[in-house]
Design an enzyme around this catalytic site. Structure first.
Site, PDB file in Angstrom:
ATOM      1  N   SER A  16      -2.943   6.061  -1.165  1.00 16.10           N
ATOM      2  CA  SER A  16      -2.958   6.543  -2.545  1.00 16.10           C
ATOM      3  C   SER A  16      -3.065   5.361  -3.500  1.00 16.10           C
ATOM      4  CB  SER A  16      -1.678   7.320  -2.837  1.00 16.10           C
ATOM      5  OG  SER A  16      -0.600   6.412  -2.963  1.00 16.10           O
ATOM      6  N   LYS A  17      -3.295   5.705  -4.757  1.00 14.15           N
ATOM      7  CA  LYS A  17      -3.439   4.688  -5.803  1.00 14.15           C
ATOM      8  C   LYS A  17      -2.290   3.693  -5.778  1.00 14.15           C
ATOM      9  CE  LYS A  17      -6.064   6.850  -9.472  1.00 14.15           C
ATOM     10  NZ  LYS A  17      -5.926   7.737 -10.590  1.00 14.15           N
ATOM     11  N   ARG A  18      -1.110   4.200  -5.416  1.00 14.92           N
ATOM     12  CA  ARG A  18       0.088   3.367  -5.454  1.00 14.92           C
ATOM     13  C   ARG A  18      -0.009   2.102  -4.606  1.00 14.92           C
ATOM     14  NH1 ARG A  18       4.197   6.877  -3.554  1.00 14.92           N
ATOM     15  NH2 ARG A  18       2.558   8.422  -3.773  1.00 14.92           N
ATOM     16  N   CYS A  19      -0.769   2.141  -3.501  1.00 10.74           N
ATOM     17  CA  CYS A  19      -0.777   0.937  -2.657  1.00 10.74           C
ATOM     18  C   CYS A  19      -1.652  -0.172  -3.243  1.00 10.74           C
ATOM     19  CB  CYS A  19      -1.120   1.247  -1.214  1.00 10.74           C
ATOM     20  SG  CYS A  19      -2.432   2.373  -0.977  1.00 10.74           S
ATOM     21  N   GLY A  20      -2.343   0.122  -4.341  1.00 12.18           N
ATOM     22  CA  GLY A  20      -3.017  -0.961  -5.053  1.00 12.18           C
ATOM     23  C   GLY A  20      -4.360  -1.376  -4.477  1.00 12.18           C
TER      24      GLY A  20
END
Ligand code: GLU
Length: 487
Positions: free
Chosen positions: A256-260
């Site tokens: 997801s976007k969270r892992c950058g």
């Protein structure tokens, strides 16, 4: 045999997620492997998710990755428009939905939110909650429907799925999947805002655009039986389904976007090379029979075979991607590498020195471009370092011996006219020979003095060539001073 036609159907919602890039890539490869056509279709029917500028990102990403479409909004080959909102403006989806209403395969529904929220949740065999619409509005007479429409009551159109029996569909990767019909919701085809749902529009468009192979993420797998009901209601041929496995992060959670590093643009910003990203993404769910890993796009077209795709989740492994990126940098044409490396070099080294030579030194020693920074910081200034760094067991040297060697060398280097790597190397080799020293015994102290580092891209003479005579001598003198103070 029918010409293969695949499509990539992104929604313009922002940066291109790695999962979407892989879908695009596989769709491209499946088409190109058989000399078929690859189509770009923009799915913008979810007006709430639309992001300004996202269409440009899609075009740019496809161009940079080399996934060139044969047809699309900018290349109409007679199947257009290729943007769903434009297709909707022509009344296309409503026309087909109305046809289904006529046939009894779909119906108008006027239920409001409150009523829908009150519908009982039933639990499927695997324990998950499913809400299926109770077909309340299917019972309305034609007259009641007409009256509601005339009164301007908000409506949607739903698919009428029989409650009894089962639906089976075939996916090339996941095999045959059968679901009981009572778990299939009478899904909405046309929403109250007049736009079709993805679920409806994808079937209409895939049919009208004569798509032979539908390639998409496995989040759509659960809906595939409903799509089959639509194909059957229209009497249309069902395409070949190729659902791609989930991509997870290193913790086995959905990427997801969270892992950058979940989007193509994130990766490019982090210093990855487009070709390496494409190569790596190709291996997320597919593996050639010979386990080969490095492939150009053309080689992928040649080798890709969707029957070797896997259904188990693919882990996005940044360590592996970095390794692969390093391989691409090593093999890259120098001028292109220099163009990419130069901003990183100039960010760190502001002194007047040959940035091309620095680029050549780091080219084979980095995995991603930002690695350059910490590799070359010493060109700008010698960092604080401990004299213990002059000790090297294998080279049989230590601070005291280093001090001697540097002192002996200083006048020789002061007299050296040619400060090229080769000339310096010859001089040092000759000096070592005369003295009966091993070459490393001479090189280690110099390299330490000119760099202040234990690991450097390039050896002592390569570094001196870049630094030039004045700066090199200045650093060696400073080394002598430092060693003398400690002696
Ligand atoms: N618009 C969908 C998405 O962006 C496409 C799914 C499909 O390929 O059918 O996820």
């Amino acid at each position: 045999m029918k010409k293969i036609r695949t499509r990539f159907a992104p929604s313009p919602t922002g940066r291109m997620h790695v999962g979407n890039l892989r879908t695009a890539l596989y769709a491209y490869l499946i088409a190109k492997h058989e000399g078929g056509d690859f189509i770009l279709r923009v799915e913008d029917t979810d007006q709430e998710r639309f992001v300004e500028g996202a269409l440009d990102i899609i075009y740019r990403t496809m161009e940079k990755t080399g996934l060139i479409h044969d047809e699309g909004p900018d290349k109409d080959k007679g199947y257009g428009p290729y943007v769903q909102s434009e297709r909707n403006a022509q009344g296309l989806y409503l026309k087909y939905a109305k046809q289904l209403v006529e046939q009894g395969d779909a119906y108008y529904c006027f239920c409001d939110k409150e009523r829908l929220n009150s519908l009982r949740t039933s639990v499927s065999e695997d324990g998950t909650d499913i809400v299926v619409y109770d077909k309340h509005c299917l019972g309305l007479s034609k007259e009641e429907v007409e009256a509601n429409l005339a009164a301007g009551k908000p409506w949607v159109i739903r698919l009428n799925i029989p409650r009894e029996g089962t639906t089976t569909f075939h996916d090339e990767i996941y095999g045959d999947i059968t679901v009981p019909n009572n778990e299939l919701d009478d899904m909405i085809l046309i929403k109250s805002d007049g736009f079709p749902t993805y679920n409806f529009a994808n079937v209409i468009d895939d049919h009208l655009m004569e798509i032979t192979h539908v390639v998409r993420g496995n989040e759509y797998l659960a809906s595939a039986p409903k799509y089959n009901r639509l194909y059957e209601a229209f009497g249309w041929e069902i395409p070949v389904y190729v659902h791609c496995p989930l991509i997870t992060d290193e913790n086995h959670k959905k990427l997801s976007k969270r892992c950058g590093h979940a989007s193509y643009e994130d990766l490019i910003e982090q210093g990855f090379v487009s070709e390496a990203v494409v190569n790596y993404v190709a291996l997320l769910g597919w593996c050639p029979t010979d386990n080969r890993e490095i492939f150009s796009l053309e080689e992928l077209v040649e080798a890709f075979d969707y029957t070797h795709m896997s259904k188990s989740p693919a882990v996005f492994d940044t360590v592996k991607l970095k390794w692969m990126n390093g391989e691409y940098l090593k093999a890259m044409d120098f001028d292109r590498f220099y163009e990419m490396a130069r901003p990183y070099i100039e960010e760190v080294v502001t002194r007047d020195c040959d940035t091309k030579k620095i680029a050549a030194l780091v080219k084979t020693r980095i995995e991603i471009l930002p690695d350059i920074r910490e590799q070359i910081d010493f060109f700008e200034a010698v960092p604080e370092y401990d004299v213990a760094m002059y000790t090297h067991k294998k080279m049989k040297t230590d601070p005291q011996k280093a001090l001697e060697v540097l002192k002996e060398l200083l006048p020789i280097l002061e007299n050296q006219g040619n400060f090229s790597n080769d000339a310096l190397f010859e001089t040092l080799k000759a000096f070592a020979g005369e003295k009966g020293y091993k070459i490393g015994y001479v090189m280690w102290p110099i390299r330490t003095a000119v760099s202040g580092k234990q690991n450097t891209p390039g050896g002592a003479t390569e570094i001196m060539e870049v630094l030039g005579k004045e700066e090199s001598l200045k650093r060696i003198r400073a080394g002598v001073e430092k060693l003398s103070e400690q002696a």
